[in-house]
Motif scaffolding. Sequence first.
Motif, PDB file in Angstrom:
ATOM      1  N   VAL A  54       1.037   4.271  -2.888  1.00 35.34           N
ATOM      2  CA  VAL A  54       0.845   5.702  -2.613  1.00 35.34           C
ATOM      3  C   VAL A  54       2.040   6.508  -3.117  1.00 35.34           C
ATOM      4  CG1 VAL A  54       0.759   7.410  -0.763  1.00 35.34           C
ATOM      5  CG2 VAL A  54      -0.657   5.393  -0.638  1.00 35.34           C
ATOM      6  N   LYS A  70      -3.343   7.041   6.595  1.00 29.84           N
ATOM      7  CA  LYS A  70      -3.077   8.479   6.556  1.00 29.84           C
ATOM      8  C   LYS A  70      -2.692   8.934   5.137  1.00 29.84           C
ATOM      9  CE  LYS A  70      -0.734  11.991   9.121  1.00 29.84           C
ATOM     10  NZ  LYS A  70       0.433  12.384   9.828  1.00 29.84           N
ATOM     11  N   ALA A  71      -1.826   8.152   4.487  1.00 33.45           N
ATOM     12  CA  ALA A  71      -1.356   8.528   3.152  1.00 33.45           C
ATOM     13  C   ALA A  71      -2.495   8.485   2.137  1.00 33.45           C
ATOM     14  CB  ALA A  71      -0.231   7.587   2.741  1.00 33.45           C
ATOM     15  N   TYR A  72      -3.332   7.450   2.239  1.00 32.67           N
ATOM     16  CA  TYR A  72      -4.436   7.331   1.276  1.00 32.67           C
ATOM     17  C   TYR A  72      -5.457   8.443   1.482  1.00 32.67           C
ATOM     18  CZ  TYR A  72      -2.842   2.989  -0.782  1.00 32.67           C
ATOM     19  OH  TYR A  72      -2.109   2.066  -1.474  1.00 32.67           O
ATOM     20  N   PRO A 115       3.856   7.596  10.587  1.00 34.58           N
ATOM     21  CA  PRO A 115       3.175   7.845   9.318  1.00 34.58           C
ATOM     22  C   PRO A 115       3.642   9.180   8.714  1.00 34.58           C
ATOM     23  CG  PRO A 115       1.602   7.476  11.130  1.00 34.58           C
ATOM     24  CD  PRO A 115       2.927   7.645  11.734  1.00 34.58           C
ATOM     25  N   PHE A 116       3.796   9.192   7.428  1.00 37.24           N
ATOM     26  CA  PHE A 116       4.301  10.409   6.780  1.00 37.24           C
ATOM     27  C   PHE A 116       3.250  10.968   5.824  1.00 37.24           C
ATOM     28  CE2 PHE A 116       5.308   6.828   4.107  1.00 37.24           C
ATOM     29  CZ  PHE A 116       4.985   7.268   2.842  1.00 37.24           C
ATOM     30  N   HIS A 146       0.827  -1.213   0.000  1.00 35.89           N
ATOM     31  CA  HIS A 146       0.000   0.000   0.000  1.00 35.89           C
ATOM     32  C   HIS A 146       0.860   1.260   0.000  1.00 35.89           C
ATOM     33  CE1 HIS A 146      -3.414  -2.450   0.352  1.00 35.89           C
ATOM     34  NE2 HIS A 146      -3.342  -2.703   1.643  1.00 35.89           N
ATOM     35  N   ILE A 147       1.955   1.208   0.752  1.00 39.96           N
ATOM     36  CA  ILE A 147       2.847   2.376   0.817  1.00 39.96           C
ATOM     37  C   ILE A 147       3.507   2.598  -0.540  1.00 39.96           C
ATOM     38  CG2 ILE A 147       4.971   3.274   1.897  1.00 39.96           C
ATOM     39  CD1 ILE A 147       2.672   3.355   3.839  1.00 39.96           C
ATOM     40  N   ASP A 193      -5.913  13.858  -5.574  1.00 34.10           N
ATOM     41  CA  ASP A 193      -4.972  13.193  -6.477  1.00 34.10           C
ATOM     42  C   ASP A 193      -5.619  12.047  -7.254  1.00 34.10           C
ATOM     43  OD1 ASP A 193      -2.862  14.827  -5.877  1.00 34.10           O
ATOM     44  OD2 ASP A 193      -2.149  13.593  -4.208  1.00 34.10           O
ATOM     45  N   ILE A 194      -6.727  11.529  -6.729  1.00 38.52           N
ATOM     46  CA  ILE A 194      -7.383  10.399  -7.397  1.00 38.52           C
ATOM     47  C   ILE A 194      -8.524  10.953  -8.237  1.00 38.52           C
ATOM     48  CG2 ILE A 194      -8.312   8.066  -7.041  1.00 38.52           C
ATOM     49  CD1 ILE A 194      -5.550   8.669  -5.729  1.00 38.52           C
ATOM     50  N   LEU A 254       2.134   6.675  -6.863  1.00 40.84           N
ATOM     51  CA  LEU A 254       1.092   7.556  -7.393  1.00 40.84           C
ATOM     52  C   LEU A 254       1.482   9.032  -7.229  1.00 40.84           C
ATOM     53  CD1 LEU A 254      -2.549   6.563  -7.045  1.00 40.84           C
ATOM     54  CD2 LEU A 254      -1.987   8.986  -7.034  1.00 40.84           C
ATOM     55  N   GLU A 272      -4.838  11.362   2.658  1.00 40.69           N
ATOM     56  CA  GLU A 272      -4.252  12.622   2.168  1.00 40.69           C
ATOM     57  C   GLU A 272      -4.391  12.736   0.649  1.00 40.69           C
ATOM     58  OE1 GLU A 272      -0.306  14.045   3.717  1.00 40.69           O
ATOM     59  OE2 GLU A 272       0.088  14.223   1.570  1.00 40.69           O
ATOM     60  N   LEU A 273      -4.135  11.616  -0.032  1.00 44.55           N
ATOM     61  CA  LEU A 273      -4.274  11.645  -1.497  1.00 44.55           C
ATOM     62  C   LEU A 273      -5.718  11.927  -1.909  1.00 44.55           C
ATOM     63  CD1 LEU A 273      -1.362  10.583  -1.532  1.00 44.55           C
ATOM     64  CD2 LEU A 273      -2.029   9.034  -3.352  1.00 44.55           C
ATOM     65  N   PRO A 329       2.486  12.036   2.138  1.00 46.52           N
ATOM     66  CA  PRO A 329       3.012  11.919   0.779  1.00 46.52           C
ATOM     67  C   PRO A 329       3.307  13.291   0.172  1.00 46.52           C
ATOM     68  CG  PRO A 329       1.090  10.513   1.050  1.00 46.52           C
ATOM     69  CD  PRO A 329       1.191  11.344   2.283  1.00 46.52           C
ATOM     70  N   ARG A 330       2.474  14.286   0.513  1.00 46.56           N
ATOM     71  CA  ARG A 330       2.659  15.646  -0.007  1.00 46.56           C
ATOM     72  C   ARG A 330       3.999  16.216   0.443  1.00 46.56           C
ATOM     73  NH1 ARG A 330      -0.770  18.550   3.216  1.00 46.56           N
ATOM     74  NH2 ARG A 330      -2.504  17.317   2.457  1.00 46.56           N
ATOM     75  N   ASP A 345      -6.385  15.611  -1.181  1.00 48.57           N
ATOM     76  CA  ASP A 345      -5.696  16.480  -2.139  1.00 48.57           C
ATOM     77  C   ASP A 345      -6.256  16.365  -3.562  1.00 48.57           C
ATOM     78  OD1 ASP A 345      -4.157  17.256  -0.068  1.00 48.57           O
ATOM     79  OD2 ASP A 345      -2.273  16.378  -0.759  1.00 48.57           O
ATOM     80  N   SER A 388       0.004   4.332   8.679  1.00 51.26           N
ATOM     81  CA  SER A 388       0.713   5.079   7.628  1.00 51.26           C
ATOM     82  C   SER A 388      -0.069   5.009   6.327  1.00 51.26           C
ATOM     83  CB  SER A 388       2.097   4.477   7.396  1.00 51.26           C
ATOM     84  OG  SER A 388       2.887   4.658   8.501  1.00 51.26           O
ATOM     85  N   SER A 389      -0.522   3.797   6.002  1.00 50.38           N
ATOM     86  CA  SER A 389      -1.284   3.636   4.763  1.00 50.38           C
ATOM     87  C   SER A 389      -2.566   4.453   4.822  1.00 50.38           C
ATOM     88  CB  SER A 389      -1.635   2.165   4.546  1.00 50.38           C
ATOM     89  OG  SER A 389      -0.462   1.430   4.391  1.00 50.38           O
ATOM     90  N   ASP A 406     -11.537   2.328  -4.778  1.00 52.36           N
ATOM     91  CA  ASP A 406     -10.426   1.423  -4.499  1.00 52.36           C
ATOM     92  C   ASP A 406      -9.665   1.882  -3.257  1.00 52.36           C
ATOM     93  OD1 ASP A 406      -8.867  -0.723  -5.015  1.00 52.36           O
ATOM     94  OD2 ASP A 406      -7.446   0.389  -6.261  1.00 52.36           O
ATOM     95  N   PHE A 407      -9.437   3.199  -3.191  1.00 53.89           N
ATOM     96  CA  PHE A 407      -8.720   3.748  -2.037  1.00 53.89           C
ATOM     97  C   PHE A 407      -9.515   3.560  -0.741  1.00 53.89           C
ATOM     98  CE2 PHE A 407      -5.019   6.708  -3.083  1.00 53.89           C
ATOM     99  CZ  PHE A 407      -4.580   5.875  -4.099  1.00 53.89           C
TER     100      PHE A 407
END
Lengths: 127, 489
Positions: free
Chosen positions: A19, B266-268, A108-109, A15-16, B276-277, A22, B270-271, A111-112, B274, B263-264, B285-286
């Motif tokens: 992301v 949070k990242a998804y 957790p980070f 998953h990471i 992005d999708i 992408l 955020e996308l 992506p932006r 934003d 982490s996943s 899917d996300f």
Amino acid sequence: MSENNTIVIADDEAHILRVLELKLSSAGFTCVKAGNGLQAWDQIVRTRPALVISDYQMPEMTGLELAEKMYQENELRGTPIILLTARGFSLTPDDLAQTNIQYRVSKPFSPRELLALVQEILMGAVK
Amino acid sequence: MILTNKTHITLLVLYGMIGFLAIWGLASHSEVASGLPLAFWMVLGTVGAAGAMLEILLHIRTREALNQMKKQIQKMSEIAEVGLVMVEEQWPVEGLAGMLNEYLTLIRKKMNDLSRERKELNLLVQVADAEKHNTEAIVASSSDAVIVIDAFGELTLANRLAQELFGFKLPDSKNRPIEQIISESRLQAMLDTAQWKYREPVTFEYELKARTYVVTISPVYIQSDELWALTMILHDVTQERQLAQLKNDFVNHVSHELRTPLSSIKAYIELLVDGDIKTAEGRTDFYKIIQSEADRLDRFIENMLNLNRIESGLMSVEFAKLNLKDELRQAAALVEYLAREKSIILENNSFAEEISIHADRDLLRQVVLNLLSNAIKYTNPGGKVRLDAGVSEDRESYWISVEDTGIGIAADERDKIFEKFYRSSGGRSLSGGTGLGLALVKKVVEQIHGGTIEVQSDSGRGSKFILHLLVKPAESSSRSEIEQEAIAL
């Protein structure tokens, strides 16, 4: 931006990887994915990327071991590395001495923010 | 008044001469007519006789009194007591008896003082002896290694632990220089330094024979400035450090396992936020990925809590009559979307036969879910995961198997995969695993339900987990084992 816009991204979490791919692809980078340290090494040797983003905790070879292995090769020694680590995880200056790890990003980070950091490193490299 | 024998004899001779002179005077009175009257010679004779008699009497009384005193002193000597001298008629020895009694009184007082001081000293010796025994008992029973060295650097006392640690026997080594007993040069140096430098206890860590000790060297001073002894205590902190390390590792593992799905997520998110999708399909899917990672977090927390409950003996187990077919179908349904995501074929062959069992529904479901989700995670897209079950001919036992076409497990790692947070070289327990799933499977199958687990696998050629369980497990025995384990922990 440098002519070489390839970034190797290494993480055992699919998953990471997705992301990162992408986000970085949308900014014009070419991403090469690796699911563990050994795969990452193969991809780095094959593609000679401009930057490596690697998780610390990976099977086969940790991100730190990967960075040390790169540092031992003259042609890879200058490739900047961003290491993804768990928050609170500590690495000493001695740990990093034989690597070109330029930044550490805690999970957790965002992506932006990671993309901004990648752009800053690679733009800086052009200058 | 006491006269010497010589004086008595002289007086007796004198009185005798007077008597003799008187007799001579009386006998020659008529012829000599010396002019002295007869009465004079008679008085002289009387004086001589009386004096002699008196002298004899005095001598006798004096001897008697002295003999009495001598006997009394001999008696005192025999019984080692000092009293007063008592004589019936004191007049010949009155002064002597008084002086002697004064002297005896003084001696008796001195003797009483000495006796009291001796008793006090004895008491002090007894107290010191008791304190010495107490100290030795405390040192001997100490769980730390204890060594006592005198001001000359010679061994005074050491308990059994210290003797074992440094390999010496106290009776052979007592009063020997400590450097002949302890070969560790750094400890010797610290003892040397402590002798002249430190007035307060000094503490440091020391590695000895693959164990870690906290060493405390304390100087013992008496009368302010005089160094009397040095005590060295070695406290073994190896286990404490190991426990601290285990705790630290556990927290790191838990933090990693919580943070990875987070982490996943949070990242998804955020996308998505934003923008992005771009496509609705991509966004769906996300959302599914976020849901799946949230489930993973939930499963991890559930596994961790259940493992903790089992290990602490606080697990509330409720055995109920279940239809195995229904239970397996429901478990399979819960992970179907995971298989679909990776284009993995999930086969459920456990519907063939109705099997009635006794088990804890929630725990059994978690076991099957853990095995299925593991199988899906470690199987490449396009692979196959197969769930199966069956019952023995006598219908006393049944089995459940989960087979995959995934990365497999190396032979030397098949037992280790059931350890908490074990990370195999092939990455099982990573790649989306919780690191606790198989540990919980083992506890629930073996301890709660009294069953066994069989693993068939080859690295790179898939794995098969087979659970062998009793239709009616011995509920009470499994519980008591858990409680015993909890006590042991």
